[in-house]
Design an enzyme around this catalytic site. Structure first.
Site, PDB file in Angstrom:
ATOM      1  CD  GLU A  13     -21.655 -14.449 -22.008  1.00  0.00           C
ATOM      2  OE1 GLU A  13     -22.641 -14.549 -22.746  1.00  0.00           O
ATOM      3  OE2 GLU A  13     -21.145 -15.404 -21.401  1.00  0.00           O
ATOM      4  CB  CYS A  39     -14.910 -17.184 -19.177  1.00  0.00           C
ATOM      5  SG  CYS A  39     -16.650 -17.657 -19.126  1.00  0.00           S
TER       6      CYS A  39
END
Length: 473
Positions: free
Chosen positions: A229, A263
Site C-alpha cells: 500500500e 495516502c
C-alpha cells in the site's frame, strides 16, 4: 541492540516520549524465530479461540482509546480530533474482520467432490507507516492473526511509542507468547525483517520508493507475498452541476486532513471552466480559516508535519510550482515554526501534467486546480498519473458518476465525497505506484491466506471412467 531510537514530539522537540532500543539483524532473526516457533500452536488452536483473544483486544482498545489518541497526537503531530478518529478504528476493525472479512477465507465448495480450503501463510512481517501508526498496521495485524498467522511488527521510526502501546495491548489481551513480536528501528531493521527467508509475507504501508525497493530486494524469493500500500496523486472532478459548497468543503478536508499526510489526500482538482472561479474562491476561504496549532489543543484542526525533514521536502516541492507552469493563488500563513506548515493552492492553465511537481506525491497540505471543458477531459486528466489510489466526482448527476465507474483507473472512486473517505467494509488499495493489487480493508484476509484445492473421492474404481487404451484389471 546497541543504538537508541528517541521519540520526540514534532510539536515540541523538548517533549521526549520515550527511548527504544534499535533491533539489529540478529535480534530481528530471534524475533522471527520466536514467531515461527509459536505458529503451529496458534494455527491449530482454531478460529473460535483466536477470535476470543481478538475480542479481548477489541475491548481493551475501546477502553484505552483516549490514551491512544493522546499518544498518537503527541508522537506524530496529528490533531486530537484526527487522532481520536484513528483510535476509534481499532476496535471496529476486530468486529468487521470477524463478522465479514473471514467470509473471504471460508472453504470454497465447487461441487460435491471439489473444494478449496484456505490456510495461514505462516509468519508475516508488518511494516507500519507514521501517518496512521495504529490503524493501518492494525488493518494488517488483525486479519493476519484471525486467519492463524503469527506477526512480526516494525512500526515507523517516527512512532515507536505507538508500536509499543500496541504490543502491550495484545499482551494484555492474552495473546500467546511469540504470536506477536515487535521490533524497533529504521530502514536497516525493516530490511532485515522483510528479507528474512523465514518470513512468508510482507504487509507494507508507506512510500512508493520503499515499496519498490522491497519488490526489487525480494525478486529471488518468489514465494514471499508482498502486499504493498503506497502513495497517491489523488484527484477530484468538479462538474458544472456540482454543489459547490459541498465540493469546496470535501476538497478542503481531503487536502488538509492529517496535514496532508494521508495516502488518500487530494492534490489535483479538475474543475469545469464555468465554475472554476467560484470554487477557487470558496476553497481559498476555507483553507485560510483552518486552525493550525498544537495537536493536543482542543480546537486545532491541523498540527505540524511529522518532522523537520518532511517540512523541508514539502517546501522543496512547493518551490517548483511556478517552474511547472503554475500560478500560486493561495499561500497560507502560520506564525508557528517548522514543522508547522500552512496550506497552499496552485492553478494551472491546462490539464497538461509533465512536471515532477504535478506528478509526484507531495504529502503536505497543498493542491492544484486545472480547468476542464467536459467530463471525458476530466477522466483523461485523472488517469494521466502513475498513481491510482483515489478519486472523487462532484456532480448532482448519478449518470455522470456512473460514466466514471470503470473508466477512472483508481482503486477508490467516490461520488460527492472527498478522496479521504473510505469504508472498512470495502476493499482499500490501488494500482500503479499506489499498490500491487493486494487490496486491504475487508479483503485483507485474502492475502493473509493461501488456498489449497481438493478433488475428493471416497474410493472404488469405476473402469468406465478410464480413458481408451488404459488397461482394465
Amino acid at each position: 541492540m546497541t543504538d537508541i531510537l528517541r521519540s520526540l514530539s514534532p510539536a515540541d522537540p523538548a517533549d521526549e516520549i520515550g527511548r527504544f532500543a534499535v533491533w539489529d539483524a540478529d535480534a530481528v532473526a530471534e524475533a522471527i524465530g520466536r514467531a515461527r516457533g509459536a505458529f503451529p500452536r496458534w494455527r491449530d488452536v482454531g478460529f473460535e479461540k483466536r477470535a476470543m483473544v481478538l475480542r479481548r483486544f477489541r475491548d481493551l482498545a475501546a477502553e484505552r482509546k483516549e490514551e491512544l489518541a493522546q499518544l498518537i497526537a503527541r508522537e506524530m503531530g496529528k490533531a486530537l480530533w484526527d487522532a481520536r478518529g484513528e483510535a476509534a478504528l481499532l476496535p471496529a476493525k476486530i468486529d468487521v474482520t470477524l463478522e465479514h472479512g473471514m467470509a473471504y477465507a471460508e472453504t470454497l465448495n465447487a461441487n460435491a467432490s471439489a473444494r478449496a480450503t484456505f490456510h495461514p501463510r505462516g509468519v508475516l512481517a508488518v511494516l507500519g507507516p507514521f501517518n496512521f501508526p495504529a490503524h493501518l498496521p492494525n488493518g494488517h495485524i488483525v486479519p493476519a492473526l484471525a486467519t492463524g498467522n503469527c506477526v512480526v511488527f516494525k512500526p515507523s521510526d517516527h512512532t515507536p511509542a505507538v508500536g509499543d502501546w500496541m504490543q502491550r495491548a495484545w499482551r494484555d489481551a492474552g495473546l500467546p507468547s511469540g504470536v506477536f513480536e515487535l521490533v524497533q528501528g529504521g530502514a536497516e531493521t525493516g530490511r532485515a525483517l522483510a528479507l528474512a527467508e523465514d518470513v512468508d509475507g510482507v504487509l507494507f504501508t508507506g512510500s512508493y520508493a520503499v515499496g519498490r525497493a522491497l519488490r526489487e530486494a525480494t525478486l529471488d524469493q518468489p514465494g514471499k507475498l508482498l502486499a504493498l500500500e503506497m502513495g497517491g496523486k489523488n484527484a477530484m472532478i468538479v462538474l458544472e452541476d456540482a454543489d459547490l459548497e459541498l465540493a469546496a468543503a470535501e476538497a478542503a478536508l481531503s487536502i488538509t486532513a492529517t496535514t496532508g499526510q494521508r495516502c488518500s489526500c487530494l492534490s489535483r482538482l479538475f474543475v469545469h471552466n464555468s465554475v472554476l472561479e467560484e470554487l477557487q474562491e470558496r476553497l481559498t476561504l476555507l483553507l485560510s480559516g483552518l486552525q493550525i496549532g498544537p495537536p493536543l489543543e482542543e480546537g486545532t484542526f491541523m498540527g505540524p508535519l511529522v518532522s523537520r525533514a518532511a517540512f523541508e521536502r514539502v517546501q522543496r516541492m512547493r518551490a517548483q510550482a511556478e517552474a511547472a507552469g503554475g500560478e500560486r493563488v493561495f499561500r497560507g500563513e502560520t506564525l508557528r515554526i517548522a514543522p508547522y506548515i500552512a496550506p497552499g493552492l496552485v492553478r494551472f492553465g491546462t490539464t497538461e501534467q509533465t512536471h515532477a511537481y504535478q506528478r509526484e506525491e507531495l504529502f503536505g497540505p497543498e493542491a492544484s486546480l486545472y480547468p476542464i471543458d467536459d467530463l471525458d477531459q476530466g477522466i483523461a486528466a485523472v488517469n494521466d498519473s502513475e498513481y491510482g489510489l483515489a478519486a472523487s466526482v462532484m456532480t448532482r448527476s448519478r449518470a455522470h458518476f456512473e460514466h466514471c465507474v470503470g473508466n477512472v483507473r483508481t482503486g477508490i472512486l467516490n461520488w460527492n465525497k472527498g478522496t479521504i473517505g473510505a469504508s472498512g467494509r470495502l476493499p482499500f488499495g490501488g494500482g500503479g505506484k499506489s499498490g500491487n493489487d493486494r487490496p486491504a480493508g475487508i479483503l485483507a484476509t485474502v492475502y493473509c491466506t493461501v488456498p489449497q484445492a481438493h478433488l475428493e473421492f471416497e474410493g472404488g474404481l469405476d473402469p468406465e471412467t478410464l480413458p481408451p487404451g488404459f488397461p482394465r484389471s
